[in-house]
Design an enzyme around this catalytic site. Structure first.
Site, PDB file in Angstrom:
ATOM      1  N   LYS A   1      -7.035  21.162  32.754  1.00 24.19           N
ATOM      2  CA  LYS A   1      -8.483  21.232  32.680  1.00 24.19           C
ATOM      3  C   LYS A   1      -8.960  22.583  33.195  1.00 24.19           C
ATOM      4  O   LYS A   1      -8.354  23.182  34.080  1.00 24.19           O
ATOM      5  CB  LYS A   1      -9.079  20.088  33.507  1.00 24.19           C
ATOM      6  CG  LYS A   1     -10.582  19.895  33.369  1.00 24.19           C
ATOM      7  CD  LYS A   1     -11.018  18.654  34.141  1.00 24.19           C
ATOM      8  CE  LYS A   1     -12.512  18.416  34.043  1.00 24.19           C
ATOM      9  NZ  LYS A   1     -12.915  17.171  34.743  1.00 24.19           N
TER      10      LYS A   1
ATOM     11  N   MET B   1     -19.182  20.253  34.912  1.00 25.00           N
ATOM     12  CA  MET B   1     -18.292  19.089  34.833  1.00 25.00           C
ATOM     13  C   MET B   1     -18.989  17.803  35.276  1.00 25.00           C
ATOM     14  O   MET B   1     -18.386  16.928  35.881  1.00 25.00           O
ATOM     15  CB  MET B   1     -17.026  19.326  35.673  1.00 25.00           C
ATOM     16  CG  MET B   1     -16.245  20.559  35.243  1.00 25.00           C
ATOM     17  SD  MET B   1     -14.741  20.810  36.196  1.00 25.00           S
ATOM     18  CE  MET B   1     -15.436  21.126  37.821  1.00 25.00           C
TER      19      MET B   1
ATOM     20  N   SER C   1     -15.727  14.554  31.919  1.00 22.86           N
ATOM     21  CA  SER C   1     -15.717  15.977  31.689  1.00 22.86           C
ATOM     22  C   SER C   1     -14.366  16.532  31.246  1.00 22.86           C
ATOM     23  O   SER C   1     -14.257  17.712  30.891  1.00 22.86           O
ATOM     24  CB  SER C   1     -16.173  16.696  32.956  1.00 22.86           C
ATOM     25  OG  SER C   1     -15.284  16.468  34.036  1.00 22.86           O
TER      26      SER C   1
ATOM     27  N   ILE D   1     -14.757  12.506  38.844  1.00 23.86           N
ATOM     28  CA  ILE D   1     -15.735  12.287  39.905  1.00 23.86           C
ATOM     29  C   ILE D   1     -16.763  11.229  39.530  1.00 23.86           C
ATOM     30  O   ILE D   1     -17.508  10.749  40.372  1.00 23.86           O
ATOM     31  CB  ILE D   1     -16.435  13.610  40.290  1.00 23.86           C
ATOM     32  CG1 ILE D   1     -17.159  13.484  41.643  1.00 23.86           C
ATOM     33  CG2 ILE D   1     -17.416  14.051  39.190  1.00 23.86           C
ATOM     34  CD1 ILE D   1     -17.694  14.791  42.173  1.00 23.86           C
ATOM     35  N   GLY D   2     -16.781  10.862  38.242  1.00 23.20           N
ATOM     36  CA  GLY D   2     -17.698   9.822  37.787  1.00 23.20           C
ATOM     37  C   GLY D   2     -17.162   9.113  36.559  1.00 23.20           C
ATOM     38  O   GLY D   2     -17.884   8.386  35.873  1.00 23.20           O
ATOM     39  N   GLY D   3     -15.876   9.360  36.277  1.00 24.17           N
ATOM     40  CA  GLY D   3     -15.258   8.814  35.071  1.00 24.17           C
ATOM     41  C   GLY D   3     -14.656   9.891  34.207  1.00 24.17           C
ATOM     42  O   GLY D   3     -14.287   9.648  33.049  1.00 24.17           O
ATOM     43  N   SER D   4     -14.507  11.104  34.742  1.00 20.56           N
ATOM     44  CA  SER D   4     -14.159  12.278  33.938  1.00 20.56           C
ATOM     45  C   SER D   4     -12.748  12.274  33.391  1.00 20.56           C
ATOM     46  O   SER D   4     -12.429  13.064  32.507  1.00 20.56           O
ATOM     47  CB  SER D   4     -14.378  13.556  34.751  1.00 20.56           C
ATOM     48  OG  SER D   4     -15.746  13.741  35.019  1.00 20.56           O
TER      49      SER D   4
END
Length: 573
Positions: free
Chosen positions: A170, A219, A245, A266-269
């Site tokens: 990434k 991101m 992201s 961090i939130g589903g990335s």
């Protein structure tokens, strides 16, 4: 000079090399031919960065005009296997798992060099089809592979468990001398001074580093789009997003441009991209895998921690990566890590799962509902127990997530946008229109978070013998670009810091079956209404459904083992 704007799926790239002048050559090396008083606009910087990535693709890897899929062709994930642009050997290599790649190299069937060349070519092709890359080092990767082959020839021993495996990264993982843009124009030409520790570790384990992949601005979005590189599309259906992201990773792997990638969550990335493209991933709880020196979109925000993890086409590869990293004892290099060795898990014959049908905010679309119902039925048929989970506490988590992510009033993201003099993407409104709060208020939010942790722990403990939770990764398989509006199904577990895997459950979207019902319950809110209205069974036809399997905090080994057991159930005849 004729101006050429490369967009995936057009002929422009194939002509680019005939029209490159010294201006573009200088730009590609970042020696921009402008006067010292002239300042490049963000659009100039963007154009130059796109040209830089495209110019590093060898001419022999440009898709011939007669083979290039038209923009109207939405499905391109099978291009490597069916186009005739790849040899039989290249097709076999690029279709292989990371686990099989190492085994074949060690057995002498393949060399690291030929594997690396095959994946460099397929990554270049993926970029032309879905715009997946931000940086390439193809010559350097091939040289590293040759050196690995020479080393193996002399010693007869593999360097490590990832011997010869090309690993994609990434964009926020630093490679010395390469930019880590994290989707900001301000960083487009800033070269990193050293590798992230993980990069050096992967090389020690035998991996070949060859590309970096696209991300959304900061991101912090469930799609992959920014003002530098533009939009990455889903190779299973280019009208849809590959998620975010880590969407560049999922698009690359799903189009067979990488066997194994590393992203962050961090939130589903990690989980959203995997779920949109039929891949496997795992979200580790914080402080188990190294990421302290990755570039962050909101550095210093640690009320909700970002974690790194693998994304791949097989469960075995996710386990291979995870075990390889932890077995290297990274806590001696990353100061944040817990010294928890890899633990071998012996599961009971029968497991107990709780099911969350939806989050009470946005209901799932028809293929997701069918996937949940099918998975539950097959688990029960295999002797496992499935119970209901009360979803009422979820709303409290969502409210807290928003306040924690915007506690700085968007100051961090705004400063990076202003530095690059680029316009704010529309999806940044929630951050940029928020109000900064003080230290006392942040502390109160963290107290609230801790109380939520305790409430969820108590709820889990009330279900005697509960092993894990099954829930959708999102209310939809994927969504049109700019329409991925709800990432709460994954973000929930970032706040809780639970161990979570995503896996394709065997259910495939079907336009004839997965239609909206006439007796649907009333919409819950405007987002739920929009989700229903946007749903098109034709767009998800043939796409795999990914589900989440959630375990307790720091139970990654058990979660991955449970995924294997669930797959046994769903694949049982």
């Amino acid at each position: 000079m004729r101006k050429i704007a490369f967009t995936p799926g057009t002929r422009s790239l194939s002509y680019l090399f005939n029209d490159l002048t010294d201006v573009f050559k200088f730009r590609a090396s970042e020696k921009l031919p402008v006067s010292r008083s002239e300042k490049l606009s963000w659009t100039d910087i963007s154009a130059a960065k796109k040209e830089e990535v495209n110019a590093r693709i060898p001419s022999e890897w440009l898709i011939p005009e007669d083979l290039l899929p038209p923009t109207s062709q939405t499905k391109v994930d099978d291009f490597v296997a069916t186009s005739g642009f790849f040899t039989e050997g290249e097709i076999k290599i690029t279709a292989s798992s990371a686990t099989d790649i190492t085994a074949n190299i060690v057995a002498g069937t393949w060399t690291a060099e030929e594997v690396t060349k095959a994946f460099c070519k397929s990554a270049a092709v993926s970029h032309q089809l879905v715009n997946s890359l931000t940086y390439t080092q193809f010559p350097e990767a091939i040289t590293a592979a040759k050196e690995l082959d020479e080393e193996f020839s002399k010693t007869g021993k593999p360097r490590g468990p990832l011997h010869g495996v090309p690993v994609s990264l990434k964009d926020n993982i630093n490679i010395k001398g390469a930019p880590s843009t994290i989707g900001f124009v301000a960083y487009a030409n800033e070269k990193e001074e050293k590798n992230s520790y993980l990069v050096d570790l992967l090389v020690e384990l035998g991996a070949i580093i060859y590309v970096k992949t696209n991300v959304p601005t900061a991101m912090m979005m469930a799609e992959t789009v920014n003002n530098i590189f533009g939009t990455t599309t889903n190779p299973l259906n280019r009208k849809l997003t590959p998620g975010g992201s880590s969407g560049g990773e999922s698009a690359l792997i799903a189009s067979y441009g990488s066997p194994l990638g590393v992203g962050t969550d961090i939130g589903g990335s990690l989980r959203l991209p995997a779920s949109t493209t039929g891949l496997f991933t795992v979200r580790f709880s914080g402080n188990r895998l190294p990421n302290f020196d990755f570039k962050a979109g909101m550095p210093g925000q640690e009320a909700i921690v970002s974690v790194q993890g693998p994304i791949a086409r097989t469960l075995d590869d996710v386990i291979l990566y995870s075990k390889s990293i932890i077995d290297s004892e990274p806590w001696f290099k990353d100061p944040k890590l817990y010294p928890i060795p890899w633990r071998e898990i012996q599961l009971p014959q029968k497991l107990k799962f709780a099911i969350i049908w939806d989050d009470g905010y946005v209901r799932v679309t028809p293929p997701i509902q069918r996937a949940l119902e099918t998975t539950v039925a097959k688990l029960k048929n295999s002797g496992h127990e499935v119970v209901e989970w009360d979803n009422k506490p979820i709303g409290k988590v969502y409210n807290l997530l928003r306040r924690l992510f915007t506690a700085d009033g968007g100051k961090t993201i705004r400063s990076q946008l202003e530095k690059g003099e680029e316009p704010a993407p529309k999806f940044m409104d929630n951050f940029l229109q928020s109000q900064e709060i003080g230290v006392y208020d942040v502390w109160q939010l963290q107290r609230e978070r801790n109380q939520i942790w305790k409430e969820w722990l108590d709820q889990w403990n009330e279900i005697e013998g509960l092993d894990g939770i099954i829930m959708a990764a999102a209310p939809y398989i994927s969504a049109k670009h700019s329409k991925y509006t709800h990432a709460g199904y994954t973000g929930l577990f970032n706040l809780l810091d639970y161990s979570v895997a995503v896996f394709p459950c065997g259910v495939i979207g079907d336009r004839d079956i997965d239609v909206r019902k006439a007796d649907e319950p009333p919409e819950l809110n405007d987002v739920d209404k929009a989700t229903r209205e946007e749903y098109d069974p034709n767009e998800i036809h043939g796409l795999p459904v990914g589900l989440q399997l959630i375990g307790r905090k720091l139970q990654e080994e058990k979660v991955l083992a449970m995924v294997g057991r669930v797959l046994e159930a769903v694949n049982a005849i």
